[in-house]
Design an enzyme around this catalytic site. Structure first.
Site, PDB file in Angstrom:
ATOM      1  N   GLU A 123       0.820  -1.211   0.000  1.00  0.00           N
ATOM      2  CA  GLU A 123       0.000   0.000   0.000  1.00  0.00           C
ATOM      3  C   GLU A 123       0.855   1.263   0.000  1.00  0.00           C
ATOM      4  O   GLU A 123       0.494   2.274  -0.589  1.00  0.00           O
ATOM      5  CB  GLU A 123      -0.932  -0.009   1.203  1.00  0.00           C
ATOM      6  CG  GLU A 123      -1.875   1.173   1.293  1.00  0.00           C
ATOM      7  CD  GLU A 123      -2.934   1.178   0.211  1.00  0.00           C
ATOM      8  OE1 GLU A 123      -3.705   2.155   0.167  1.00  0.00           O
ATOM      9  OE2 GLU A 123      -3.010   0.217  -0.577  1.00  0.00           O
ATOM     10  N   THR A 130     -11.121   8.553 -13.446  1.00  0.00           N
ATOM     11  CA  THR A 130     -10.235   8.000 -12.431  1.00  0.00           C
ATOM     12  C   THR A 130     -10.606   6.595 -12.021  1.00  0.00           C
ATOM     13  O   THR A 130      -9.834   5.916 -11.370  1.00  0.00           O
ATOM     14  CB  THR A 130     -10.221   8.906 -11.202  1.00  0.00           C
ATOM     15  OG1 THR A 130      -9.149   8.528 -10.356  1.00  0.00           O
ATOM     16  CG2 THR A 130     -11.518   8.818 -10.456  1.00  0.00           C
TER      17      THR A 130
END
Length: 606
Positions: free
Chosen positions: A475, A586
């Protein structure tokens, strides 16, 4: 879809959140865009397109929806060719006028008017009563489908030239494998979680989640254009039928982009016109997220990611209020002082002042920058304001955030009041693709520089994958204490099927034709198969540095909308969803480039 932008610090399991922060409505506005602009090629003519978005007056009782205002994208020109390529028919539909089309009486589901609710229809039939044809609401609809179709430079699904030359080529085999992964992910969702927001593959059930604001079916909405793209005809029709019959808002029978846009407008009722992050569909009240500087701020990646979708709502409806709202956001941002030319992540919608000097190209800021360059491209390179803002922002980022590690890796750090955090989030890995996308329109002396910068940033993100045991990326990854491109704590070591790295691979491949990007993309495919595929779908993993996967039990909706779509496009010809005709928002849903008659004379600009 939109949930890949939810802040990690929202109280909830860290494995279920997508870091940034997008307004939930985007999940659905983005889905509406999928249906609306996807319908430009999913449906054969404008009358069917209109029918899909005009709802009956019959309403569902009082579903209260708290939606994120959105935008993350829900929010990422020239003379028509002499022989414009016709838009492809929907999967399972023959070209208009064909013999099969005129004589078909069954097969793919085909609807000619809004569907009556199933329960009412069944009850009516049992009493021998015909289901009434609902009245359509008089919502303005001004889209010229034929004009749009004539301006497409390429067939939506491409020419498949590569296949005609080498039917059994390796690339085709790789693409078919990705298609099989999508089919497996969809069929698993359909079997165990149809109508729920997301699939939990380990427990073989569905997940709703409070982050979806009381609405259901996120995976269906997010999967539509990917299913169409991959020509999964039966699965596409299943998804389309569910949307037509089962997807409801509180005042509509089926998804309507214009009506949803109107219900989001109260979010803009602030002294500055900067929208707050949450709007209640029932009461029309708005508020900021409680975690956003004690509930006082709007988020850059949210209010800065509405432009593409709201301009399209104006185009669809003829109502300029949508365009005016997002243009005012730009006006505020142009006027306000920016520290060193940087855009902090938190802005007060009341005072118009920055609330914290935290700057990130990853979570909280990412899609604002993405939407600047994409607004320029979607306008067929006429939106000069977006272009100027993008290159000015990129210059500030390069000056103040860009670093090169001792090991030679280029990364974009985060900035907190002048102090750098030498880390890069997975979400920031979209930047390589964004910079590559904008390189062609930079100043002549900057073009080669930006292409190289895009390649170096993408290489760094690849290294974050290559340096893990699973060959999947964490992450967030750091550059300190002699460690580079690796997570330093377990709370940042998870992988939740994110798309940003393969998104950059796809853009870099199309820009450079360097085979390394396909090689890297195939490594991701193999890692997903080995570590994320389960008996009943794909799941994220909690530690990319452990070769024995500990699954998080969630098949994220954006995995179907983005990750698999970008991988499929990486192994497709460039005219498949050509960047001459389409811009991806997006959440990877395609929006058409506005090829106007005037701009179309500037041949080859895009």
């Amino acid at each position: 879809m939109l949930m890949r932008k939810v802040p990690v610090f929202v109280p909830a399991s860290p494995w279920g959140l997508r870091l940034p922060q997008k307004f939930l409505f985007l999940l659905f506005l983005s889905g509406l865009v999928t249906l609306c602009f996807g319908a430009l090629f999913l449906l054969p003519n404008s009358s069917r397109l209109k029918r899909l978005f005009l709802a009956p007056r019959t309403q569902q009782p009082g579903l209260e929806v708290v939606a994120e205002v959105a935008g993350h994208p829900l929010a990422r020109e020239q003379e028509s060719p002499p022989n414009p390529a016709p838009a492809a028919p929907a999967p399972g539909e023959d070209a208009p006028g064909s013999q099969a089309n005129t004589r078909r009486s069954k097969g793919w589901l085909r609807r000619t008017h809004p569907t009556w609710p199933r329960e009412e229809a069944t009850a009516a039939r049992s009493r021998g009563i015909a289901a009434p044809r609902p009245q359509e609401e008089s919502i303005p609809f001004s889209f010229d489908f034929n004009a749009f179709q004539s301006r497409l430079r390429h067939p939506v699904l491409g020419t498949r030239a590569e296949e005609s030359k080498e039917p059994q080529s390796l690339i085709r085999t790789q693409r078919e494998k990705i298609k099989e992964m999508m089919q497996f992910a969809w069929q698993s969702y359909k079997r165990y979680a149809m109508g729920k927001n997301e699939l939990r593959p380990l427990t073989k059930d569905g997940y709703e989640g409070n982050m979806f604001g009381g609405l259901s079916g996120a995976t269906v909405i997010d999967s539509l254009d990917t299913l169409y793209l991959m020509e999964l005809k039966e699965e596409f029709q299943e998804a389309k039928a569910w949307v037509e019959e089962s997807f409801h808002l509180n005042v509509v029978f089926r998804v309507k982009a214009i009506k949803l846009g109107e219900k989001l407008l109260p979010a803009f009722n602030t002294p500055t016109g900067i929208p707050k992050g949450v709007v209640n569909f029932k009461s029309g009240s708005n508020r900021s997220w409680g975690w956003a500087v004690a509930g006082s701020s709007s988020i850059l990646a949210e209010f800065g990611s509405l432009h593409l979708e709201f301009l399209h709502l104006t185009e669809l409806s003829g109502n300029h209020v949508f365009a005016e709202k997002v243009r005012n956001i730009r006006k505020v941002l142009r006027k306000i002082d920016k520290p060193f030319g940087l855009y902090p992540n938190f802005l007060s919608p009341v005072s118009g002042n920055w609330m914290q000097h935290h700057v990130s190209v990853g979570g909280l800021g990412d899609s604002f920058y993405e939407y600047l360059i994409k607004s320029w491209l979607m306008s067929a390179k006429t939106d000069m304001e977006a272009k100027d803002m993008y290159y000015e922002a990129l210059e500030a980022i390069e000056t103040h955030l860009l670093n090169v590690s001792p090991g030679g890796l280029t990364y974009i750090a985060e900035w907190r009041g002048g102090i750098l955090d030498h880390k890069m989030g997975h979400l920031a890995c979209f930047a390589g693709g964004m910079i590559a996308l904008g390189a062609a329109d930079a100043k002549e002396e900057k073009k080669a520089h930006y292409r190289e910068l895009a390649a170096q940033i993408t290489k760094t993100c690849h290294e974050s994958y290559a340096r893990s045991d699973t060959k999947l990326g964490p992450e967030a990854f750091w550059f300190n204490s002699g460690r580079e491109a690796v997570a330093t704590q377990l709370s940042e070591s998870y992988y939740i099927l994110r798309p940003e790295v393969v998104e950059s691979y796809m853009y870099l491949w199309r820009q450079t034709r360097n085979p390394v990007y396909r090689e890297w993309g195939w490594e991701v495919v193999m890692a997903l198969e080995k570590y994320c595929r389960t008996e009943a779908g794909f799941s994220g993993i909690q530690d990319v540095y452990n070769s024995i996967p500990n699954h998080d039990n969630k098949q994220q909706t954006f995995f179907l909308a983005e990750t698999l779509k970008y991988l499929y496009l990486l192994f497709s010809e460039d005219d498949t969803l050509s960047l001459e005709d389409w811009v991806f928002n997006t959440e990877a849903h395609p929006l058409p480039v506005n090829h106007s008659d005037s701009s179309s004379r500037a041949k080859g600009q895009l």
